[in-house]
Motif scaffolding. Structure first.
Motif, PDB file in Angstrom:
ATOM      1  N   SER A   1     -49.693  27.209  12.310  1.00  0.00           N
ATOM      2  CA  SER A   1     -49.005  26.096  11.660  1.00  0.00           C
ATOM      3  C   SER A   1     -49.972  25.129  10.979  1.00  0.00           C
ATOM      4  CB  SER A   1     -48.148  25.354  12.687  1.00  0.00           C
ATOM      5  OG  SER A   1     -47.477  24.285  12.086  1.00  0.00           O
ATOM      6  N   ALA A   2     -51.097  24.832  11.624  1.00  0.00           N
ATOM      7  CA  ALA A   2     -52.049  23.869  11.055  1.00  0.00           C
ATOM      8  C   ALA A   2     -52.592  24.366   9.714  1.00  0.00           C
ATOM      9  CB  ALA A   2     -53.188  23.611  12.031  1.00  0.00           C
TER      10      ALA A   2
ATOM     11  N   PRO B   1     -48.205  23.085  -3.203  1.00  0.00           N
ATOM     12  CA  PRO B   1     -47.015  23.871  -2.875  1.00  0.00           C
ATOM     13  C   PRO B   1     -45.888  22.988  -2.317  1.00  0.00           C
ATOM     14  CG  PRO B   1     -48.961  25.047  -2.182  1.00  0.00           C
ATOM     15  CD  PRO B   1     -49.418  23.670  -2.607  1.00  0.00           C
ATOM     16  N   LEU B   2     -46.247  21.981  -1.554  1.00  0.00           N
ATOM     17  CA  LEU B   2     -45.239  21.084  -0.994  1.00  0.00           C
ATOM     18  C   LEU B   2     -44.467  20.352  -2.093  1.00  0.00           C
ATOM     19  CD1 LEU B   2     -44.122  20.126   1.708  1.00  0.00           C
ATOM     20  CD2 LEU B   2     -45.804  18.293   1.667  1.00  0.00           C
ATOM     21  N   ALA B   3     -45.175  19.888  -3.112  1.00  0.00           N
ATOM     22  CA  ALA B   3     -44.504  19.207  -4.230  1.00  0.00           C
ATOM     23  C   ALA B   3     -43.561  20.159  -4.959  1.00  0.00           C
ATOM     24  CB  ALA B   3     -45.537  18.630  -5.195  1.00  0.00           C
ATOM     25  N   LEU B   4     -43.981  21.397  -5.120  1.00  0.00           N
ATOM     26  CA  LEU B   4     -43.143  22.381  -5.815  1.00  0.00           C
ATOM     27  C   LEU B   4     -41.912  22.769  -5.003  1.00  0.00           C
ATOM     28  CD1 LEU B   4     -45.898  24.674  -7.306  1.00  0.00           C
ATOM     29  CD2 LEU B   4     -44.433  23.069  -8.536  1.00  0.00           C
ATOM     30  N   SER B   5     -41.972  22.574  -3.699  1.00  0.00           N
ATOM     31  CA  SER B   5     -40.865  23.009  -2.841  1.00  0.00           C
ATOM     32  C   SER B   5     -39.594  22.194  -3.019  1.00  0.00           C
ATOM     33  CB  SER B   5     -41.290  22.995  -1.367  1.00  0.00           C
ATOM     34  OG  SER B   5     -41.390  21.673  -0.882  1.00  0.00           O
ATOM     35  N   SER B   6     -39.647  21.153  -3.853  1.00  0.00           N
ATOM     36  CA  SER B   6     -38.454  20.333  -4.054  1.00  0.00           C
ATOM     37  C   SER B   6     -37.443  20.970  -5.014  1.00  0.00           C
ATOM     38  CB  SER B   6     -38.844  18.938  -4.551  1.00  0.00           C
ATOM     39  OG  SER B   6     -39.463  19.034  -5.811  1.00  0.00           O
TER      40      SER B   6
ATOM     41  N   LEU C   1     -41.896  30.086  -6.816  1.00  0.00           N
ATOM     42  CA  LEU C   1     -43.303  30.207  -7.190  1.00  0.00           C
ATOM     43  C   LEU C   1     -44.203  30.179  -5.954  1.00  0.00           C
ATOM     44  CD1 LEU C   1     -43.440  27.801 -10.277  1.00  0.00           C
ATOM     45  CD2 LEU C   1     -43.654  30.306 -10.311  1.00  0.00           C
ATOM     46  N   VAL C   2     -43.919  29.270  -5.038  1.00  0.00           N
ATOM     47  CA  VAL C   2     -44.724  29.145  -3.823  1.00  0.00           C
ATOM     48  C   VAL C   2     -44.576  30.403  -2.970  1.00  0.00           C
ATOM     49  CG1 VAL C   2     -45.042  27.842  -1.675  1.00  0.00           C
ATOM     50  CG2 VAL C   2     -44.647  26.630  -3.831  1.00  0.00           C
ATOM     51  N   TYR C   3     -43.353  30.877  -2.806  1.00  0.00           N
ATOM     52  CA  TYR C   3     -43.123  32.083  -2.002  1.00  0.00           C
ATOM     53  C   TYR C   3     -43.855  33.283  -2.612  1.00  0.00           C
ATOM     54  CZ  TYR C   3     -40.800  35.335   1.111  1.00  0.00           C
ATOM     55  OH  TYR C   3     -40.547  36.283   2.084  1.00  0.00           O
ATOM     56  N   ASP C   4     -43.776  33.406  -3.930  1.00  0.00           N
ATOM     57  CA  ASP C   4     -44.456  34.508  -4.609  1.00  0.00           C
ATOM     58  C   ASP C   4     -45.971  34.409  -4.428  1.00  0.00           C
ATOM     59  OD1 ASP C   4     -42.000  35.459  -5.429  1.00  0.00           O
ATOM     60  OD2 ASP C   4     -42.215  34.789  -7.509  1.00  0.00           O
ATOM     61  N   GLU C   5     -46.520  33.196  -4.489  1.00  0.00           N
ATOM     62  CA  GLU C   5     -47.959  33.018  -4.298  1.00  0.00           C
ATOM     63  C   GLU C   5     -48.346  33.374  -2.865  1.00  0.00           C
ATOM     64  OE1 GLU C   5     -51.955  32.205  -5.137  1.00  0.00           O
ATOM     65  OE2 GLU C   5     -50.243  32.789  -6.353  1.00  0.00           O
ATOM     66  N   LEU C   6     -47.548  32.982  -1.893  1.00  0.00           N
ATOM     67  CA  LEU C   6     -47.821  33.356  -0.502  1.00  0.00           C
ATOM     68  C   LEU C   6     -47.803  34.876  -0.336  1.00  0.00           C
ATOM     69  CD1 LEU C   6     -45.792  30.622   1.374  1.00  0.00           C
ATOM     70  CD2 LEU C   6     -48.259  31.025   1.575  1.00  0.00           C
ATOM     71  N   THR C   7     -46.891  35.534  -1.014  1.00  0.00           N
ATOM     72  CA  THR C   7     -46.816  36.995  -0.948  1.00  0.00           C
ATOM     73  C   THR C   7     -48.068  37.620  -1.535  1.00  0.00           C
ATOM     74  OG1 THR C   7     -44.402  36.937  -1.026  1.00  0.00           O
ATOM     75  CG2 THR C   7     -45.461  39.021  -1.637  1.00  0.00           C
ATOM     76  N   ARG C   8     -48.536  37.077  -2.677  1.00  0.00           N
ATOM     77  CA  ARG C   8     -49.772  37.590  -3.278  1.00  0.00           C
ATOM     78  C   ARG C   8     -50.952  37.400  -2.326  1.00  0.00           C
ATOM     79  NH1 ARG C   8     -47.143  35.915  -7.967  1.00  0.00           N
ATOM     80  NH2 ARG C   8     -47.877  33.782  -7.848  1.00  0.00           N
ATOM     81  N   ILE C   9     -51.056  36.229  -1.722  1.00  0.00           N
ATOM     82  CA  ILE C   9     -52.153  35.969  -0.776  1.00  0.00           C
ATOM     83  C   ILE C   9     -52.053  36.939   0.399  1.00  0.00           C
ATOM     84  CG2 ILE C   9     -53.063  34.299   0.891  1.00  0.00           C
ATOM     85  CD1 ILE C   9     -52.160  32.108  -1.149  1.00  0.00           C
ATOM     86  N   ASP C  10     -50.854  37.140   0.904  1.00  0.00           N
ATOM     87  CA  ASP C  10     -50.644  38.032   2.039  1.00  0.00           C
ATOM     88  C   ASP C  10     -51.088  39.457   1.719  1.00  0.00           C
ATOM     89  OD1 ASP C  10     -49.841  38.479   4.694  1.00  0.00           O
ATOM     90  OD2 ASP C  10     -47.809  39.027   4.092  1.00  0.00           O
ATOM     91  N   HIS C  11     -50.945  39.839   0.470  1.00  0.00           N
ATOM     92  CA  HIS C  11     -51.319  41.187   0.046  1.00  0.00           C
ATOM     93  C   HIS C  11     -52.762  41.271  -0.467  1.00  0.00           C
ATOM     94  CE1 HIS C  11     -47.402  43.072   0.581  1.00  0.00           C
ATOM     95  NE2 HIS C  11     -46.888  41.943   0.133  1.00  0.00           N
TER      96      HIS C  11
ATOM     97  N   TRP D   1     -52.507  24.299   3.735  1.00  0.00           N
ATOM     98  CA  TRP D   1     -52.353  24.972   2.450  1.00  0.00           C
ATOM     99  C   TRP D   1     -51.189  24.377   1.659  1.00  0.00           C
ATOM    100  CZ3 TRP D   1     -48.595  27.912  -0.037  1.00  0.00           C
ATOM    101  CH2 TRP D   1     -49.018  28.555  -1.195  1.00  0.00           C
ATOM    102  N   LEU D   2     -50.082  24.134   2.323  1.00  0.00           N
ATOM    103  CA  LEU D   2     -48.908  23.587   1.639  1.00  0.00           C
ATOM    104  C   LEU D   2     -49.181  22.205   1.042  1.00  0.00           C
ATOM    105  CD1 LEU D   2     -46.154  24.705   4.154  1.00  0.00           C
ATOM    106  CD2 LEU D   2     -46.371  25.472   1.785  1.00  0.00           C
ATOM    107  N   GLY D   3     -50.080  21.448   1.651  1.00  0.00           N
ATOM    108  CA  GLY D   3     -50.373  20.101   1.170  1.00  0.00           C
ATOM    109  C   GLY D   3     -51.560  20.002   0.226  1.00  0.00           C
ATOM    110  N   ALA D   4     -52.259  21.109   0.021  1.00  0.00           N
ATOM    111  CA  ALA D   4     -53.450  21.100  -0.834  1.00  0.00           C
ATOM    112  C   ALA D   4     -53.094  21.495  -2.267  1.00  0.00           C
ATOM    113  CB  ALA D   4     -54.493  22.068  -0.275  1.00  0.00           C
ATOM    114  N   TYR D   5     -53.778  20.882  -3.216  1.00  0.00           N
ATOM    115  CA  TYR D   5     -53.567  21.222  -4.620  1.00  0.00           C
ATOM    116  C   TYR D   5     -53.935  22.686  -4.858  1.00  0.00           C
ATOM    117  CZ  TYR D   5     -53.896  21.320  -9.669  1.00  0.00           C
ATOM    118  OH  TYR D   5     -53.716  21.648 -10.986  1.00  0.00           O
TER     119      TYR D   5
END
Length: 76
Positions: free
Chosen positions: A32-33, A50-55, A62-72, A38-42
């Motif tokens: 979680s930390a 990512p947090l700002a985009l989540s609104s 976009l955030v979900y897709d970026e997380l998927t790319r990082i995961d892969h 990551w969610l709070g960093a530019y």
């Protein structure tokens, strides 16, 4: 009354969607930390935090897709 309920329902959906992003980030980063950091960093890739985009729905996608790319392992 119905408009208010519709707004509440929409707000609940957005909150659930943000929770999905948090869970995805926790899965990708291992805890979680790190996920919250990551969610709070530019992000230069996203052009915002990512947090700002989540609104918005589009931002959450976009955030979900970026997380998927990082995961892969796709960091480009």
């Amino acid at each position: 009354m119905e408009t208010r309920m519709g707004a509440q329902s929409s707000g609940n959906r957005a909150e659930r969607a943000r929770l999905v992003l948090l869970r995805k980030a926790e899965s990708v980063f291992g805890n979680s930390a790190k996920a919250r950091r990551w969610l709070g960093a530019y992000s230069a890739v996203l052009g915002a935090t990512p947090l700002a985009l989540s609104s918005s729905k589009q931002g959450r996608r976009l955030v979900y897709d970026e997380l998927t790319r990082i995961d892969h392992g796709n960091f480009t």
